[in-house]
Scaffold this motif. Structure first.
Motif, PDB file in Angstrom:
ATOM      1  N   ALA A  11      24.954  42.094 -12.101  1.00 31.74           N
ATOM      2  CA  ALA A  11      23.518  41.974 -11.855  1.00 31.74           C
ATOM      3  C   ALA A  11      23.248  41.743 -10.373  1.00 31.74           C
ATOM      4  N   TRP A  12      24.013  40.858  -9.771  1.00 29.13           N
ATOM      5  CA  TRP A  12      23.823  40.548  -8.354  1.00 29.13           C
ATOM      6  C   TRP A  12      24.063  41.784  -7.478  1.00 29.13           C
ATOM      7  N   ASN A  14      23.744  44.865  -8.344  1.00 32.16           N
ATOM      8  CA  ASN A  14      22.643  45.813  -8.544  1.00 32.16           C
ATOM      9  C   ASN A  14      21.427  45.415  -7.707  1.00 32.16           C
ATOM     10  N   VAL A  15      21.125  44.137  -7.733  1.00 34.26           N
ATOM     11  CA  VAL A  15      19.947  43.638  -7.014  1.00 34.26           C
ATOM     12  C   VAL A  15      20.141  43.772  -5.497  1.00 34.26           C
ATOM     13  N   TRP A  16      21.354  43.566  -5.059  1.00 31.68           N
ATOM     14  CA  TRP A  16      21.632  43.541  -3.616  1.00 31.68           C
ATOM     15  C   TRP A  16      21.833  44.932  -3.034  1.00 31.68           C
ATOM     16  N   THR A  22      14.819  43.691  -2.165  1.00 35.83           N
ATOM     17  CA  THR A  22      15.114  42.396  -2.774  1.00 35.83           C
ATOM     18  C   THR A  22      14.572  41.262  -1.923  1.00 35.83           C
ATOM     19  N   MET A 270      11.756  45.547 -10.525  1.00 32.12           N
ATOM     20  CA  MET A 270      12.596  45.856 -11.694  1.00 32.12           C
ATOM     21  C   MET A 270      12.253  47.227 -12.255  1.00 32.12           C
ATOM     22  N   SER A 273      13.805  49.689  -9.988  1.00 30.58           N
ATOM     23  CA  SER A 273      15.259  49.626 -10.123  1.00 30.58           C
ATOM     24  C   SER A 273      15.729  50.354 -11.377  1.00 30.58           C
ATOM     25  N   GLU A 301      19.116  40.242 -14.000  1.00 30.52           N
ATOM     26  CA  GLU A 301      18.708  40.608 -12.633  1.00 30.52           C
ATOM     27  C   GLU A 301      17.340  40.004 -12.312  1.00 30.52           C
TER      28      GLU A 301
END
Lengths: 377, 221
Positions: A11-12, A14-16, A22, A270, A273, A301
């Motif tokens: 998850a991290w 993907n977010v980063w 972000t 989101m 994303s 996320e």
């Protein structure tokens, strides 16, 4: 040995992937949480200051008007309260906020010169006011702010008052307040024959009688003697005080708007994303990920964004409270204290906002057919 | 009860409310351990057949049976894909944000397999693919052949009984194509897996012990 890939790691990462997006999202939710922490912290500090004021003065019961908007009480109720066997002293009081200079406003109390409320104010310079003369005492914070000392004068609403004393109070409210004779206050506020409330100090409970029982008995007696009024224990009064209630409502209302904006930021991030990763989500499904695990990933996320933004916001909110406790306009009534409960509340709100904002994108991601998702261009 | 590992019965698949007929009645049996190639022109239905065999989609009508159980009816498709099938795609479909060894672990994320075991198994698969020196590289840092080998390692994560490869050499040069096919056929022989390969390349198609040709949504040979 290679590191294990956990759901949180995934998850991290993907977010980063989209760092700028972000960071902007974190700023959005951070501002909402900062507003929550600062405003709720401020109103909490305000409530605690009222409570401390009652405690330091020894007020047991506050006698007030029953209605919320009509906040004046007839001064004639005083002797009725004083005559009750449970009551040691019933002190009439007026409380208001007034401009003491063009830039500075302060809480102003009107007391009689024999009021027990004045006993809690420790003089550091000068003396108490006498009778109904046009004299004032300044809380030390306010005196420093105004750069005034005994012998100086202050103008309030066109009336010149002589500063006769400077005191330290038990709470930030008292320390930043101005105290004048009740009659002068009634004149300024056009409240002749009226007061805001009566601060009641009870006689000690009889031997063997519990404090709670004695308090209930006294409340009942006051209520019976003055049925048009309301007897509120001081510790409850701090939270039901109109100013405190308004402060809480304003804090919650304003921070709710800020949080909504932050939530929309997370929802947009989101949604984008999930849209960008449609094919990737199809691959996850092809690799055997059930729909609920995909949904779980997106929600993790979103919650991660919420928590991270929440931590940023808590730092920002605490900073804002610190600032409010030093700038002249608010330092007399703001406290930089931030109880753990508010921090926990802020973090919980941040997580909930993240989850709520991420729910629809997560649900849509879970519903994607693997083969359609993998075909997506 | 069928003795085939995979069987399709009168399989039909249409799209756009029936306007596009991708499969028009396919019957096929594949035994455990078989190596089957499927070839045909674009639009012949071979990828659609593979998708249905892999439980990626549901047929419009007809059945796909795995060990006699009707996929999507008797067997949950997510469970089937997770436990019994591995996929290798032409486009590799590695996740760009994850290192090579992390890509291999993706099928296990969110499961109850302990973290240490996941890391060890992923490493072992990377070593098996000859990629022990590439564990920490991102897909963008790998050659096309290396990316496909990572994808193959990933497809083996859950010890599948069936390996489905959709044009596995489509994005590779001839040297890497040969390497990849060697790996796939080697795995099939060593592990006794059922291997089904979709391909345009005659040399790959004809090298399989069983070669199926499709045209216009039907098996023609």
């Amino acid at each position: 040995m290679s590191a294990t890939l956990t759901l949180a790691d995934f998850a991290w990462k993907n977010v980063w992937r989209r760092r700028m997006r972000t960071c902007l999202t974190l700023c959005g939710i951070g501002m909402g949480i900062a507003a929550f922490v600062a405003l709720v912290g401020f109103s909490h500090g305000f409530e605690q200051a009222w409570l401390k004021m009652y405690e330091s003065a020894g007020t047991d019961i506050d006698v007030v008007q029953k209605t919320f908007m009509a906040t004046t009480v007839a001064e004639s109720a005083g002797p009725i309260l004083q005559a009750l066997p449970e009551v040691a002293q019933a002190s009439p009081v007026i409380v208001n906020m007034m401009d003491v200079t063009a830039d500075i406003n302060a809480i102003v109390f009107g007391f009689r010169d024999d009021s027990f409320d004045l006993d809690a104010m420790k003089l550091v310079a000068g003396r108490r006011f006498h009778g109904d003369d046009a004299e004032v005492m300044l809380g030390q914070l306010l005196a420093d702010n105004l750069a005034k000392k005994p012998g100086d004068t202050v103008d309030i609403q066109g009336t010149t008052f002589k500063v006769v004393g400077v005191y330290t109070g038990g709470s930030a409210i008292e320390a930043g307040a101005l105290v004048m004779p009740l009659a002068q206050m009634q004149q300024l506020a056009s409240m002749q024959g009226k007061v805001t409330a009566f601060h009641v100090k009870l006689k000690p409970a009889a031997k063997g009688e519990s404090t709670d029982d004695w308090m209930h008995k006294a409340e009942a007696a006051i209520q019976a003697a003055t049925p048009e009024l309301r007897a509120v224990p001081a510790n409850e009064r701090a939270s039901s005080n109109q100013l405190v209630v308004l402060a809480h409502a304003a804090a919650i209302g304003t921070s709710a708007i800020a949080l909504l904006v932050g939530a929309m930021g997370i929802a947009n991030t989101m949604a984008m994303s999930v849209f960008e990763r449609t094919k990737e989500i199809g691959v996850l499904r092809a690799l055997g990920w059930p729909a609920r695990r995909v949904m779980g990933l997106i929600l993790v996320e979103a919650a991660g964004l919420g928590i991270s933004g929440g931590l940023v916001g808590i730092l920002g909110g605490w900073g804002a409270l610190r600032l409010m406790s030093v700038i002249p306009a608010t330092k007399n009534i703001a406290s930089a204290s931030l109880p753990p409960a508010i921090l926990a509340e802020a973090l919980a709100v941040a997580v909930l906002v993240g989850l709520a904002a991420g729910f629809v994108p997560a649900w849509r991601a879970a519903r994607l057919s693997p083969v359609e998702a993998m075909r997506y261009e | 009860m069928s003795d085939s590992l995979l069987e399709v019965q009168d399989l039909r698949k249409s799209y756009e409310d029936g306007q596009i007929q991708a499969l028009v009645g396919v019957d096929l049996k594949v035994a455990a351990g078989d190596y089957v190639s499927i070839s045909g022109a674009s639009g012949s239905g071979k990828s659609t057949l593979l998708q249905l065999l892999g439980g990626l989609d549901r047929p419009t009508s007809g059945k796909v049976l795995f060990k006699g159980a009707n996929l999507g009816v008797d067997v949950d498709l997510d469970t089937y894909r997770s436990n019994s099938v591995g996929f290798v795609f032409q486009a590799f479909y590695l996740l760009a944000s994850l290192r090579a060894v992390e890509n291999v672990q993706v099928p296990w994320v969110g499961t109850k397999i302990p973290g240490k075991e996941r890391a060890e198994r992923a490493e072992a698969l990377m070593v098996e693919m000859g990629l022990s020196h590439r564990m920490k590289n991102y897909p963008s840092q790998l050659s096309a052949g290396e990316r496909q080998r990572v994808a193959i390692a990933r497809s083996l994560a859950n010890n599948p009984e069936v390996l489905l490869a959709d044009e596995p050499t489509g994005n590779l040069d001839s040297v890497n194509s040969a390497k990849i096919m060697d790996i796939l056929t080697g795995l099939q022989a060593k592990r006794g897996m059922t291997l089904i390969v979709i391909t345009h390349e005659d040399s790959i198609a004809e090298a399989a012990p069983r070669h199926i040709r499709m045209r216009d949504g039907r098996i023609v040979a």
